[in-house]
Scaffold this motif. Structure first.
Motif, PDB file in Angstrom:
ATOM      1  N   GLY A 194       0.790  -1.222   0.000  1.00 39.87           N
ATOM      2  CA  GLY A 194       0.000   0.000   0.000  1.00 39.87           C
ATOM      3  C   GLY A 194       0.824   1.274   0.000  1.00 39.87           C
ATOM      4  O   GLY A 194       2.049   1.276   0.112  1.00 39.87           O
ATOM      5  N   ARG A 195       0.081   2.368  -0.119  1.00 40.96           N
ATOM      6  CA  ARG A 195       0.710   3.687  -0.284  1.00 40.96           C
ATOM      7  C   ARG A 195       1.544   4.096   0.918  1.00 40.96           C
ATOM      8  O   ARG A 195       2.688   4.547   0.760  1.00 40.96           O
ATOM      9  CB  ARG A 195      -0.399   4.729  -0.528  1.00 40.96           C
ATOM     10  CG  ARG A 195       0.076   6.177  -0.506  1.00 40.96           C
ATOM     11  CD  ARG A 195      -1.100   7.135  -0.659  1.00 40.96           C
ATOM     12  NE  ARG A 195      -2.130   6.939   0.347  1.00 40.96           N
ATOM     13  CZ  ARG A 195      -2.081   7.451   1.583  1.00 40.96           C
ATOM     14  NH1 ARG A 195      -1.050   8.194   1.962  1.00 40.96           N
ATOM     15  NH2 ARG A 195      -3.067   7.238   2.444  1.00 40.96           N
ATOM     16  N   VAL A 196       0.994   3.981   2.111  1.00 43.33           N
ATOM     17  CA  VAL A 196       1.697   4.499   3.285  1.00 43.33           C
ATOM     18  C   VAL A 196       3.005   3.739   3.513  1.00 43.33           C
ATOM     19  O   VAL A 196       4.067   4.355   3.735  1.00 43.33           O
ATOM     20  CB  VAL A 196       0.795   4.409   4.536  1.00 43.33           C
ATOM     21  CG1 VAL A 196       1.586   4.762   5.788  1.00 43.33           C
ATOM     22  CG2 VAL A 196      -0.406   5.340   4.383  1.00 43.33           C
ATOM     23  N   ALA A 197       2.948   2.410   3.449  1.00 43.21           N
ATOM     24  CA  ALA A 197       4.161   1.624   3.652  1.00 43.21           C
ATOM     25  C   ALA A 197       5.182   1.935   2.569  1.00 43.21           C
ATOM     26  O   ALA A 197       6.374   2.099   2.840  1.00 43.21           O
ATOM     27  CB  ALA A 197       3.830   0.137   3.669  1.00 43.21           C
ATOM     28  N   THR A 198       4.718   2.051   1.340  1.00 41.68           N
ATOM     29  CA  THR A 198       5.643   2.319   0.236  1.00 41.68           C
ATOM     30  C   THR A 198       6.300   3.681   0.388  1.00 41.68           C
ATOM     31  O   THR A 198       7.530   3.812   0.312  1.00 41.68           O
ATOM     32  CB  THR A 198       4.883   2.248  -1.102  1.00 41.68           C
ATOM     33  OG1 THR A 198       4.386   0.923  -1.282  1.00 41.68           O
ATOM     34  CG2 THR A 198       5.799   2.614  -2.264  1.00 41.68           C
ATOM     35  N   GLN A 199       5.493   4.702   0.614  1.00 34.01           N
ATOM     36  CA  GLN A 199       6.064   6.048   0.696  1.00 34.01           C
ATOM     37  C   GLN A 199       6.967   6.199   1.917  1.00 34.01           C
ATOM     38  O   GLN A 199       7.942   6.944   1.884  1.00 34.01           O
ATOM     39  CB  GLN A 199       4.939   7.088   0.714  1.00 34.01           C
ATOM     40  CG  GLN A 199       4.178   7.132  -0.616  1.00 34.01           C
ATOM     41  CD  GLN A 199       3.090   8.184  -0.647  1.00 34.01           C
ATOM     42  OE1 GLN A 199       2.622   8.653   0.393  1.00 34.01           O
ATOM     43  NE2 GLN A 199       2.668   8.559  -1.847  1.00 34.01           N
ATOM     44  N   THR A 200       6.647   5.466   2.989  1.00 38.19           N
ATOM     45  CA  THR A 200       7.499   5.520   4.178  1.00 38.19           C
ATOM     46  C   THR A 200       8.821   4.820   3.946  1.00 38.19           C
ATOM     47  O   THR A 200       9.896   5.353   4.243  1.00 38.19           O
ATOM     48  CB  THR A 200       6.776   4.850   5.365  1.00 38.19           C
ATOM     49  OG1 THR A 200       5.578   5.564   5.650  1.00 38.19           O
ATOM     50  CG2 THR A 200       7.658   4.832   6.599  1.00 38.19           C
ATOM     51  N   LEU A 201       8.769   3.613   3.415  1.00 37.95           N
ATOM     52  CA  LEU A 201       9.978   2.807   3.283  1.00 37.95           C
ATOM     53  C   LEU A 201      10.882   3.308   2.170  1.00 37.95           C
ATOM     54  O   LEU A 201      12.103   3.263   2.280  1.00 37.95           O
ATOM     55  CB  LEU A 201       9.597   1.356   3.045  1.00 37.95           C
ATOM     56  CG  LEU A 201       8.936   0.685   4.249  1.00 37.95           C
ATOM     57  CD1 LEU A 201       8.225  -0.586   3.839  1.00 37.95           C
ATOM     58  CD2 LEU A 201       9.966   0.396   5.322  1.00 37.95           C
TER      59      LEU A 201
END
Ligand code: SF4
Length: 261
Positions: A194-201
């Motif tokens: 998902g977006r949040v995990a991707t943008q964070t990592l």
């Protein structure tokens, strides 16, 4: 689960079943009745410019701030105990249980979502609701499972109220736990769900629509963004690209196995 969601999961599994019967991995010599089903390969995707992507791990350690020596003394139990005692951000005040993650200690794939939802908060386990059940089935379609060769965790270990996105300060407060987990687990691939995990990592503002299905090779451990399973439950049009992404991931894992790395 609604009738529509059940139908969606069933349709997704039909795709997976057809793919396996086509002889990709588990073709059985005894199964003469299963006619091969043509499934086109995932369309090749152009690599993303590295200038957009700053990975969290420098080249000489597995994760920023933790040396391999320090990681060697850590344990999953110690990390879970530290998470259970943590009050470093406001999410501790509203949690029922912490959700450190679960899976094998030497995984092929580490799946990282954004944070626990209601069911996860109640049970203390990651991805156990409808989206979690779909994730398990998606992983199983390419021979992955949390019981055999995967680990499932989240960016934050306590549930954000009303399932909102975790705030930047909450993500920052929780980051040491995730970095310890990555350093200890040393997965071959990190699947960003998902977006949040991707943008964070990946440390990017690029959209999951642009990033999904691309391996991001800026670190020792490649990142592989995909749509979050809950997004598939709400938008059936994401089913086909997600299935193509799973096939891309499986091919990479097969190459790693062939190279024995
Ligand atoms: Fe601690 Fe992370 Fe829970 Fe915040 S979300 S209280 S940092 S374990």
């Amino acid at each position: 689960m609604t009738i529509e969601q059940k139908a969606h999961i069933a349709e997704f599994l039909d795709l997976a079943s057809a793919y396996l019967r086509s002889g990709y991995k588990r073709q059985s010599t005894d199964d003469k009745s299963a006619a091969p089903v043509a499934v086109e390969p995932a369309a090749p995707q152009a690599p993303l410019p590295e200038s957009q992507l700053e990975a969290i791990a420098p080249p000489d350690t597995h994760i920023a701030g933790i040396s391999n020596d320090e990681a060697g003394m850590d344990t999953l139990e110690a990390i879970a105990a530290d998470i259970a005692a943590c009050a470093a951000c406001p999410l501790h005040a509203t949690r029922t249980n912490t959700v450190p993650g679960e899976g094998v200690s030497s995984p092929l794939v580490l799946v990282i979502g954004e944070g626990p939802g209601e069911n996860e908060d109640k049970s203390g386990r990651p991805f156990v609701g409808e989206a979690g059940q779909l994730l398990d089935k998606m992983l199983a379609s390419i021979n992955l499972s949390r019981g055999e060769n995967s680990f499932i965790a989240n960016v934050v270990k306590c549930r954000p109220p009303h399932n909102r996105d975790p705030l930047p300060e909450e993500i920052a407060a929780c980051a040491p736990f995730l970095t310890r987990q990555i350093a200890l687990l040393k997965p071959r691939v990190i699947l960003c769900a998902g977006r949040v995990a991707t943008q964070t990592l990946v440390k990017t503002t690029n959209s999951i629509k642009n990033l999904h299905g691309h391996f991001i090779e800026c670190a020792q451990i490649p990142f592989f963004p995909m749509y979050h399973p809950s997004a598939l439950l709400h938008d059936p049009s994401l089913k086909r690209p997600s299935w193509d992404d799973l096939k891309t991931l499986r091919v990479r894992l097969e190459k790693l196995a062939a190279l024995k790395v």
